[in-house]
Scaffold this motif. Structure first.
Motif, PDB file in Angstrom:
ATOM      1  N   GLU A 199       0.824  -1.216   0.000  1.00 56.58           N
ATOM      2  CA  GLU A 199       0.000   0.000   0.000  1.00 56.58           C
ATOM      3  C   GLU A 199       0.856   1.264   0.000  1.00 56.58           C
ATOM      4  OE1 GLU A 199      -3.047   1.996   3.173  1.00 56.58           O
ATOM      5  OE2 GLU A 199      -3.233  -0.154   2.821  1.00 56.58           O
ATOM      6  N   GLY A 217      -9.543   4.122  -4.524  1.00 61.95           N
ATOM      7  CA  GLY A 217     -10.955   4.218  -4.841  1.00 61.95           C
ATOM      8  C   GLY A 217     -11.841   3.142  -4.239  1.00 61.95           C
ATOM      9  N   GLU A 218     -11.257   2.247  -3.476  1.00 62.72           N
ATOM     10  CA  GLU A 218     -12.021   1.147  -2.893  1.00 62.72           C
ATOM     11  C   GLU A 218     -12.887   1.640  -1.730  1.00 62.72           C
ATOM     12  OE1 GLU A 218     -10.990  -3.377  -1.675  1.00 62.72           O
ATOM     13  OE2 GLU A 218      -9.610  -1.860  -0.902  1.00 62.72           O
ATOM     14  N   SER A 219     -14.103   1.161  -1.676  1.00 65.38           N
ATOM     15  CA  SER A 219     -14.987   1.547  -0.569  1.00 65.38           C
ATOM     16  C   SER A 219     -14.565   0.833   0.711  1.00 65.38           C
ATOM     17  CB  SER A 219     -16.439   1.181  -0.893  1.00 65.38           C
ATOM     18  OG  SER A 219     -16.626  -0.231  -0.804  1.00 65.38           O
ATOM     19  N   THR A 254      -4.305  -4.667   2.147  1.00 61.56           N
ATOM     20  CA  THR A 254      -3.794  -3.582   1.304  1.00 61.56           C
ATOM     21  C   THR A 254      -4.973  -2.851   0.670  1.00 61.56           C
ATOM     22  OG1 THR A 254      -1.736  -4.766   0.843  1.00 61.56           O
ATOM     23  CG2 THR A 254      -2.376  -3.033  -0.709  1.00 61.56           C
ATOM     24  N   LYS A 255      -5.151  -1.585   1.058  1.00 58.77           N
ATOM     25  CA  LYS A 255      -6.232  -0.784   0.473  1.00 58.77           C
ATOM     26  C   LYS A 255      -5.900  -0.472  -0.979  1.00 58.77           C
ATOM     27  CE  LYS A 255      -7.074   1.455   4.797  1.00 58.77           C
ATOM     28  NZ  LYS A 255      -6.322   2.477   5.462  1.00 58.77           N
ATOM     29  N   ARG A 256      -6.940  -0.459  -1.791  1.00 64.19           N
ATOM     30  CA  ARG A 256      -6.783  -0.156  -3.209  1.00 64.19           C
ATOM     31  C   ARG A 256      -7.366   1.223  -3.494  1.00 64.19           C
ATOM     32  NH1 ARG A 256      -7.528  -5.631  -2.376  1.00 64.19           N
ATOM     33  NH2 ARG A 256      -5.969  -6.903  -3.416  1.00 64.19           N
ATOM     34  N   GLN A 277     -16.470  -0.651   2.665  1.00 63.07           N
ATOM     35  CA  GLN A 277     -17.242  -1.885   2.736  1.00 63.07           C
ATOM     36  C   GLN A 277     -16.552  -3.012   1.954  1.00 63.07           C
ATOM     37  OE1 GLN A 277     -18.428   1.161   2.010  1.00 63.07           O
ATOM     38  NE2 GLN A 277     -19.881   1.567   3.657  1.00 63.07           N
ATOM     39  N   ALA A 278     -16.055  -2.703   0.761  1.00 67.82           N
ATOM     40  CA  ALA A 278     -15.362  -3.716  -0.041  1.00 67.82           C
ATOM     41  C   ALA A 278     -14.058  -4.133   0.632  1.00 67.82           C
ATOM     42  CB  ALA A 278     -15.087  -3.178  -1.450  1.00 67.82           C
ATOM     43  N   TYR A 279     -13.364  -3.171   1.200  1.00 69.42           N
ATOM     44  CA  TYR A 279     -12.112  -3.447   1.914  1.00 69.42           C
ATOM     45  C   TYR A 279     -12.377  -4.384   3.097  1.00 69.42           C
ATOM     46  CZ  TYR A 279      -7.881  -2.337   4.640  1.00 69.42           C
ATOM     47  OH  TYR A 279      -6.723  -2.395   5.370  1.00 69.42           O
ATOM     48  N   ARG A 324     -13.204  -7.996   1.992  1.00 74.53           N
ATOM     49  CA  ARG A 324     -12.023  -8.769   1.602  1.00 74.53           C
ATOM     50  C   ARG A 324     -11.260  -9.257   2.832  1.00 74.53           C
ATOM     51  NH1 ARG A 324      -9.836  -5.330  -1.440  1.00 74.53           N
ATOM     52  NH2 ARG A 324      -8.279  -4.539  -0.013  1.00 74.53           N
TER      53      ARG A 324
END
Length: 158
Positions: free
Chosen positions: A65, A95-97, A91-93, A99-101, A104
């Motif tokens: 990250e 534009g990732e929300s 590892t945050k991506r 909630q999606a983080y 995962r």
């Protein structure tokens, strides 16, 4: 050893040294050496009962990250598949929300303990006290939301 022979896995001591070297020039938001955060997260995982894969992932949890190590490096590293999966899960991506983080992390065996330890150190009141009020307020809310998304029962603890 030939190219076809698997390399022996990195030891925790070697992983720690790699992480310390990769993040050596970094500081946290309060200007402290970033390796202090890595050490605290790894120790937090250890005291929470984490295994070697999780402790190794804790040392490396921000490496991709923060561009301290590349995802290609991680893919090729002599680490367990589980350690690699945990590092990638936390590892945050761009534009990732949240909630999606969180989804995962929850879907990756072993990742929740690493993230719990990371949140606990990030939310440490002594650490937050070193920040200006707007930053402290923003981060406190961010950590609280992630804590809720991960359904952690107790508030973050150092």
């Amino acid at each position: 050893m030939t190219d076809n022979e698997p390399r022996p896995p990195l030891t925790l001591t070697e992983v720690e040294a790699l992480a310390r070297d990769a993040h050596a020039a970094q500081t946290d938001k309060a200007g402290r050496p970033y390796v202090e955060h890595l050490r605290a997260v790894a120790e937090g995982v250890r005291v929470r009962g984490g295994d070697e894969d999780q402790i190794a992932a804790a040392w490396l949890h921000d490496s991709v990250e923060d561009d301290a190590l590349s995802e290609d490096w991680l893919r090729e590293a002599a680490l367990s598949a589980r350690t690699k999966a945990i590092v990638l899960a936390v590892t945050k991506r761009p534009g990732e929300s949240p909630q999606a983080y969180a989804a995962r992390i929850l879907a990756t065996p072993g990742a929740l303990l690493v993230k719990e330890s990371d949140l606990a150190h990030n939310a440490n009141p002594e650490r937050l006290a070193a920040l200006d009020t707007p930053t402290r307020t923003r981060l406190t809310e961010k950590y609280k939301k992630m804590h809720e998304l991960l359904d952690l029962q107790n508030p973050p603890r150092p």
